[in-house]
Scaffold this motif. Sequence first.
Motif, mmCIF file in Angstrom:
data_model
loop_
_atom_site.group_PDB
_atom_site.id
_atom_site.type_symbol
_atom_site.label_atom_id
_atom_site.label_comp_id
_atom_site.label_asym_id
_atom_site.label_seq_id
_atom_site.Cartn_x
_atom_site.Cartn_y
_atom_site.Cartn_z
ATOM 1 N N LEU A 145 0.831 -1.205 0.000
ATOM 2 C CA LEU A 145 0.000 0.000 0.000
ATOM 3 C C LEU A 145 0.869 1.261 0.000
ATOM 4 O O LEU A 145 0.610 2.210 -0.757
ATOM 5 C CB LEU A 145 -0.926 0.001 1.216
ATOM 6 C CG LEU A 145 -2.029 -1.069 1.242
ATOM 7 C CD1 LEU A 145 -2.728 -1.092 2.597
ATOM 8 C CD2 LEU A 145 -3.045 -0.817 0.134
ATOM 9 N N ALA A 146 1.903 1.263 0.822
ATOM 10 C CA ALA A 146 2.803 2.420 0.896
ATOM 11 C C ALA A 146 3.533 2.623 -0.427
ATOM 12 O O ALA A 146 3.680 3.767 -0.908
ATOM 13 C CB ALA A 146 3.804 2.234 2.034
ATOM 14 N N MET A 176 -10.574 0.579 -2.317
ATOM 15 C CA MET A 176 -10.508 0.658 -0.862
ATOM 16 C C MET A 176 -9.195 1.258 -0.371
ATOM 17 O O MET A 176 -9.152 1.912 0.673
ATOM 18 C CB MET A 176 -10.719 -0.733 -0.255
ATOM 19 C CG MET A 176 -12.113 -1.288 -0.468
ATOM 20 S SD MET A 176 -12.384 -2.897 0.348
ATOM 21 C CE MET A 176 -12.273 -2.405 2.089
ATOM 22 N N GLY A 177 -8.125 1.049 -1.155
ATOM 23 C CA GLY A 177 -6.823 1.598 -0.757
ATOM 24 C C GLY A 177 -6.540 2.954 -1.338
ATOM 25 O O GLY A 177 -5.509 3.562 -1.031
ATOM 26 N N THR A 239 -4.895 -12.405 5.815
ATOM 27 C CA THR A 239 -5.892 -11.835 4.910
ATOM 28 C C THR A 239 -5.554 -10.377 4.651
ATOM 29 O O THR A 239 -4.877 -9.718 5.449
ATOM 30 C CB THR A 239 -7.303 -11.933 5.495
ATOM 31 O OG1 THR A 239 -7.394 -11.071 6.645
ATOM 32 C CG2 THR A 239 -7.641 -13.364 5.895
ATOM 33 N N ILE A 240 -6.019 -9.869 3.533
ATOM 34 C CA ILE A 240 -5.842 -8.453 3.231
ATOM 35 C C ILE A 240 -6.607 -7.614 4.248
ATOM 36 O O ILE A 240 -6.157 -6.545 4.657
ATOM 37 C CB ILE A 240 -6.315 -8.157 1.795
ATOM 38 C CG1 ILE A 240 -5.421 -8.899 0.796
ATOM 39 C CG2 ILE A 240 -6.327 -6.660 1.502
ATOM 40 C CD1 ILE A 240 -5.894 -8.822 -0.643
ATOM 41 N N ALA A 241 -7.767 -8.127 4.687
ATOM 42 C CA ALA A 241 -8.589 -7.399 5.652
ATOM 43 C C ALA A 241 -7.866 -7.181 6.979
ATOM 44 O O ALA A 241 -8.043 -6.148 7.624
ATOM 45 C CB ALA A 241 -9.897 -8.146 5.886
ATOM 46 N N GLY A 244 -4.365 -4.312 6.600
ATOM 47 C CA GLY A 244 -4.320 -2.918 6.200
ATOM 48 C C GLY A 244 -5.571 -2.399 5.523
ATOM 49 O O GLY A 244 -5.760 -1.189 5.415
ATOM 50 N N LEU A 245 -6.454 -3.302 5.055
ATOM 51 C CA LEU A 245 -7.709 -2.881 4.429
ATOM 52 C C LEU A 245 -8.878 -3.608 5.086
ATOM 53 O O LEU A 245 -9.404 -4.586 4.551
ATOM 54 C CB LEU A 245 -7.683 -3.174 2.922
ATOM 55 C CG LEU A 245 -6.801 -2.293 2.041
ATOM 56 C CD1 LEU A 245 -6.929 -2.704 0.581
ATOM 57 C CD2 LEU A 245 -7.136 -0.818 2.204
#
Length: 325
Positions: A145-146, A176-177, A239-241, A244-245
């Motif tokens: 994400l960064a 979402m990101g 998980t992605i959840a 960070g999301l």
Amino acid sequence: MSKPLRRHLLAGLAALPLAPARAQAPDFPDRPLRFIVGFPPGGPNDLLTRVIAPGIGERLGRTVVVENKAGANGEIAASFTAKSPPDGSVFMLASNGSTTVAPALNRAMPYDVRTDFIAVAPVGINPMLLVVRPDLPAKDIGALLALARARPGKLNGASAGAGGATHLALELFKAMGRLDIVHVPYKGGGPAMADLMAGQVDLYFGGLSTALPHAKAGKMQALGQTALARSAAAPDVPTIAESGLPGYEAAISYGVFLPAGTPKALVGRLHAAVDATVRSPDVVKKFVELGADPQFGTPAEFAAYVADDLAKWARLAKEAGLKAE
């Protein structure tokens, strides 16, 4: 009792109006039941259908025959099922690709999942893996994400085709990101993963069962999976959840549907047969081997899930300007 009195009583009984016969509960037709699947033999939809068909048939006391009606991403099978007699003789296993994703991208569908079907039971969920090229300087979701935010428009994400599950997983990740990642559509998952391993693209959402072996071999990095809970097939991949999301979910889900108008008694019996079959230890084991996690729920709960999934993808399609191709 004297004979005259007995004859009198019998005559009186014969004159009484007969009590109405109790309505017989509907039953499945006494012939092989057709279990429809919208993809060719050998794929995930087909394999899961064939895993559970024998158990369903045993519990219903009927022969269940798996029938492949492949084409148009499962839409041919769904259209056939929607138009079938609502007597329990035909039901289908379908993924959300044909029940909620395709309708969200294409309004001109030959069926409406909300009115043409009865959601009977969830069956399983198959998460995807967010994998990146081996040398990408991001070892987890937070770092990815960064990196994407620091390099808007510089990273690219492959898909197995525009408008498909891998594409929508990418678009949801971007939305979402709040990320600017360039979409690169391929003609299938094989070429997309080949270019990812060769470093030609930066990231891809691949099927867990196909992407995980490559990640374990060091040919790509697995950063996260797309279901809300970790799959039993990949318990070490977050998980992605959770990374960070929060709330991110883009898994492929599977469930059983009947044509609208099928009697509630038959819906209940088919639900019970599916639910008991999916809970059996041998089926759970086979599901995990196929990269799918068993799912359970009442018809009402499954119907609510289908409605929510349709609304999610319709919202994303509108916001991202996505259309079926």
